[in-house]
Design a protein around this motif. Sequence first.
Motif, PDB file in Angstrom:
ATOM      1  N   LEU A 100     -18.263   8.035 -21.111  1.00 12.13           N
ATOM      2  CA  LEU A 100     -18.977   7.374 -19.795  1.00 12.13           C
ATOM      3  C   LEU A 100     -18.222   5.749 -19.818  1.00 12.13           C
ATOM      4  O   LEU A 100     -18.058   5.412 -18.501  1.00 12.13           O
ATOM      5  N   ARG A 101     -17.927   5.189 -20.717  1.00 17.65           N
ATOM      6  CA  ARG A 101     -17.523   3.908 -20.677  1.00 17.65           C
ATOM      7  C   ARG A 101     -15.987   3.899 -20.482  1.00 17.65           C
ATOM      8  O   ARG A 101     -15.415   3.107 -19.900  1.00 17.65           O
ATOM      9  N   TRP A 102     -15.551   4.871 -21.038  1.00 16.10           N
ATOM     10  CA  TRP A 102     -14.074   5.169 -20.823  1.00 16.10           C
ATOM     11  C   TRP A 102     -13.625   5.344 -19.062  1.00 16.10           C
ATOM     12  O   TRP A 102     -12.717   4.576 -18.633  1.00 16.10           O
ATOM     13  N   ILE A 103     -14.678   6.274 -18.506  1.00 11.03           N
ATOM     14  CA  ILE A 103     -14.326   6.377 -17.029  1.00 11.03           C
ATOM     15  C   ILE A 103     -14.692   5.465 -16.316  1.00 11.03           C
ATOM     16  O   ILE A 103     -13.974   4.784 -15.323  1.00 11.03           O
ATOM     17  N   LEU A 104     -15.674   4.338 -16.659  1.00  7.45           N
ATOM     18  CA  LEU A 104     -15.864   3.045 -16.166  1.00  7.45           C
ATOM     19  C   LEU A 104     -14.671   1.977 -16.167  1.00  7.45           C
ATOM     20  O   LEU A 104     -14.273   1.210 -15.227  1.00  7.45           O
ATOM     21  N   GLU A 105     -14.131   2.027 -17.479  1.00  2.91           N
ATOM     22  CA  GLU A 105     -13.073   1.237 -17.612  1.00  2.91           C
ATOM     23  C   GLU A 105     -11.851   1.593 -16.884  1.00  2.91           C
ATOM     24  O   GLU A 105     -10.944   0.735 -16.814  1.00  2.91           O
ATOM     25  N   LEU A 106     -11.619   2.662 -16.525  1.00  7.72           N
ATOM     26  CA  LEU A 106     -10.277   3.395 -15.607  1.00  7.72           C
ATOM     27  C   LEU A 106     -10.235   2.477 -14.162  1.00  7.72           C
ATOM     28  O   LEU A 106      -9.368   2.305 -13.764  1.00  7.72           O
ATOM     29  N   GLN A 107     -11.593   2.246 -13.952  1.00  2.00           N
ATOM     30  CA  GLN A 107     -11.813   1.339 -12.493  1.00  2.00           C
ATOM     31  C   GLN A 107     -11.094   2.226 -11.543  1.00  2.00           C
ATOM     32  O   GLN A 107     -10.000   1.824 -10.840  1.00  2.00           O
ATOM     33  N   ILE A 108     -11.515   3.423 -11.043  1.00  2.00           N
ATOM     34  CA  ILE A 108     -10.993   4.148 -10.202  1.00  2.00           C
ATOM     35  C   ILE A 108     -11.220   3.691  -8.635  1.00  2.00           C
ATOM     36  O   ILE A 108     -12.419   3.566  -8.173  1.00  2.00           O
ATOM     37  N   ARG A 109     -10.158   2.994  -7.930  1.00  2.00           N
ATOM     38  CA  ARG A 109     -10.363   2.541  -6.621  1.00  2.00           C
ATOM     39  C   ARG A 109      -9.410   3.002  -5.530  1.00  2.00           C
ATOM     40  O   ARG A 109      -8.226   3.202  -5.769  1.00  2.00           O
ATOM     41  N   TRP A 110      -9.766   3.381  -4.462  1.00  4.23           N
ATOM     42  CA  TRP A 110      -9.164   3.665  -3.442  1.00  4.23           C
ATOM     43  C   TRP A 110      -9.562   2.914  -2.119  1.00  4.23           C
ATOM     44  O   TRP A 110     -10.638   2.757  -2.046  1.00  4.23           O
ATOM     45  N   SER A 111      -8.548   2.953  -1.124  1.00  6.82           N
ATOM     46  CA  SER A 111      -8.887   2.399   0.031  1.00  6.82           C
ATOM     47  C   SER A 111      -9.328   3.436   1.230  1.00  6.82           C
ATOM     48  O   SER A 111      -9.167   4.623   0.873  1.00  6.82           O
ATOM     49  N   SER A 112      -9.780   2.936   2.220  1.00  3.25           N
ATOM     50  CA  SER A 112     -10.096   3.874   3.391  1.00  3.25           C
ATOM     51  C   SER A 112      -8.945   4.000   4.395  1.00  3.25           C
ATOM     52  O   SER A 112      -8.350   2.639   4.872  1.00  3.25           O
ATOM     53  N   ALA A 113      -8.643   4.851   4.999  1.00  2.00           N
ATOM     54  CA  ALA A 113      -7.675   4.881   6.300  1.00  2.00           C
ATOM     55  C   ALA A 113      -8.201   4.920   7.492  1.00  2.00           C
ATOM     56  O   ALA A 113      -7.664   4.888   8.441  1.00  2.00           O
ATOM     57  N   LEU A 114      -9.657   5.184   7.593  1.00  6.09           N
ATOM     58  CA  LEU A 114     -10.477   5.424   8.793  1.00  6.09           C
ATOM     59  C   LEU A 114     -11.443   4.537   8.952  1.00  6.09           C
ATOM     60  O   LEU A 114     -12.386   4.620   9.868  1.00  6.09           O
ATOM     61  N   SER A 115     -11.551   3.329   8.101  1.00  3.98           N
ATOM     62  CA  SER A 115     -12.645   2.492   8.324  1.00  3.98           C
ATOM     63  C   SER A 115     -12.009   1.203   8.805  1.00  3.98           C
ATOM     64  O   SER A 115     -10.961   0.986   8.696  1.00  3.98           O
ATOM     65  N   SER A 116     -12.892   0.800   9.838  1.00  2.22           N
ATOM     66  CA  SER A 116     -12.110  -0.284  10.744  1.00  2.22           C
ATOM     67  C   SER A 116     -12.144  -1.555  10.028  1.00  2.22           C
ATOM     68  O   SER A 116     -11.186  -2.295  10.133  1.00  2.22           O
ATOM     69  N   SER A 117     -12.976  -1.693   9.021  1.00  2.00           N
ATOM     70  CA  SER A 117     -12.840  -2.855   8.120  1.00  2.00           C
ATOM     71  C   SER A 117     -11.576  -2.952   7.311  1.00  2.00           C
ATOM     72  O   SER A 117     -11.069  -3.853   6.971  1.00  2.00           O
ATOM     73  N   SER A 118     -11.253  -1.757   6.895  1.00  5.38           N
ATOM     74  CA  SER A 118      -9.744  -1.531   6.060  1.00  5.38           C
ATOM     75  C   SER A 118      -8.672  -1.749   6.822  1.00  5.38           C
ATOM     76  O   SER A 118      -7.603  -2.385   6.726  1.00  5.38           O
ATOM     77  N   LEU A 119      -8.616  -1.297   8.362  1.00  4.97           N
ATOM     78  CA  LEU A 119      -7.603  -1.625   9.121  1.00  4.97           C
ATOM     79  C   LEU A 119      -7.388  -3.011   9.494  1.00  4.97           C
ATOM     80  O   LEU A 119      -6.187  -3.203   9.759  1.00  4.97           O
ATOM     81  N   PHE A 120      -8.405  -3.691   9.782  1.00  4.84           N
ATOM     82  CA  PHE A 120      -8.340  -5.008  10.170  1.00  4.84           C
ATOM     83  C   PHE A 120      -8.490  -6.279   9.392  1.00  4.84           C
ATOM     84  O   PHE A 120      -8.584  -7.165   9.693  1.00  4.84           O
ATOM     85  N   ASN A 121      -8.449  -5.774   7.893  1.00  2.42           N
ATOM     86  CA  ASN A 121      -8.379  -6.842   6.798  1.00  2.42           C
ATOM     87  C   ASN A 121      -7.328  -7.576   6.585  1.00  2.42           C
ATOM     88  O   ASN A 121      -6.372  -6.939   6.206  1.00  2.42           O
TER      89      ASN A 121
END
Length: 379
Positions: A100-121
């Motif tokens: 479980l700690r290994w998975i936490l350390e991977l820091q899996i991060r993705w953006s959104s293509a359909l979120s207005s905050s992602s589009l105008f940031n």
Amino acid sequence: MMLHYLQPAKLQSKKIVFEDVFSARDPATLEHLKELSSRRRVIEESINQSSFITEAIAREMSGGLTSHCLRDLQKLEQYLPLLENLIFHVDLVCSNHRVLRWILELQIRWSSALSSSSLFNLRGPKFFQIDNLRYELGMTLYLYAALLRERAIEILPADLVQSATLFREASGVFQHLANEVFPSLQSAQSVERPLEATPSMCTVMSIICLAEAQAVTIRKAEEKGTTVGLLAKLHYGITELLGEATAIVYSNTKEYKDISSSFLEFISSCKALHELRSRKYLAESVKIGEQVGVAVGVLRDALINGKRELPGEESWRSIFGKEIDAAADMLRKFENENEFVWHEKIPSGDELPRLQGNKIANALPYHPKRWERELNFKI
């Protein structure tokens, strides 16, 4: 012509190096982890547009593929079976705190293509982290489905049959995500997630792909000279499908509070465009049945509704405008004929015939592939 919206495939992700986190017990496991990282890195570089590889080398590495979209699909098809295998083996030891700690350390991060905050940031896209390998699987599969849809649009002018098949394949992947992958993440309710990682958005995307598959099928039917009565029903079937997608979005306003307005406009514009086309074909159909007054009434109603729904996006507005002009030309012709020949009363409102829909597109089921290789971790 169809309205096109390619934003769903514009996802980005942060780097993951599996072998830096997972402790391998043997060289074969280490090699598997390194290959996972290598396969993922080429996907990251492509979607983040951070690759320094030239077009010629990229084409050569892919076996001669000239389409950027096809090359990305190939990369995903090489990564997904390896990821499925990792998840299978991690699930066997998932209760272990070290894993479980290994998975936490991977820091899996993705953006959104359909979120207005992602589009105008202005500082770049917002990234969402969820410490679960099924989040990585889900977002990768979402990207795969979005690229299948993009490829369907890319080949649309040249191959209607293959285009419709790809839309149906994309619909099946989104369906798989909605039913099999993302529900398992719902337990982490407090974690902020991209819209793409929700079952309901995957259902919406699955429906959109079915509507697009049906639109392509209609083009083929028009080429074959299918009766106008059936074409009216097929177009209205698309309107009904997109109505279902709209209902899902508006039934859960909390989940969709940050949704892109252009995505919503795309759905509503497609819905209105196919309703306009349905009414045009319905008018033709009743005119053939010598109900010219009814045909005039249907077209007048179609133009009032169509003009009310004109989209703001220029390319969509152009397609819409051509459809409205064609309906207006048809209306003038029918009005003249009625005035000089038939003298029929022109009905309106509830006196007009109701539109009926026919939905014929169905999703092609997605079957996950797993590259079966024994993995041994030091736990």
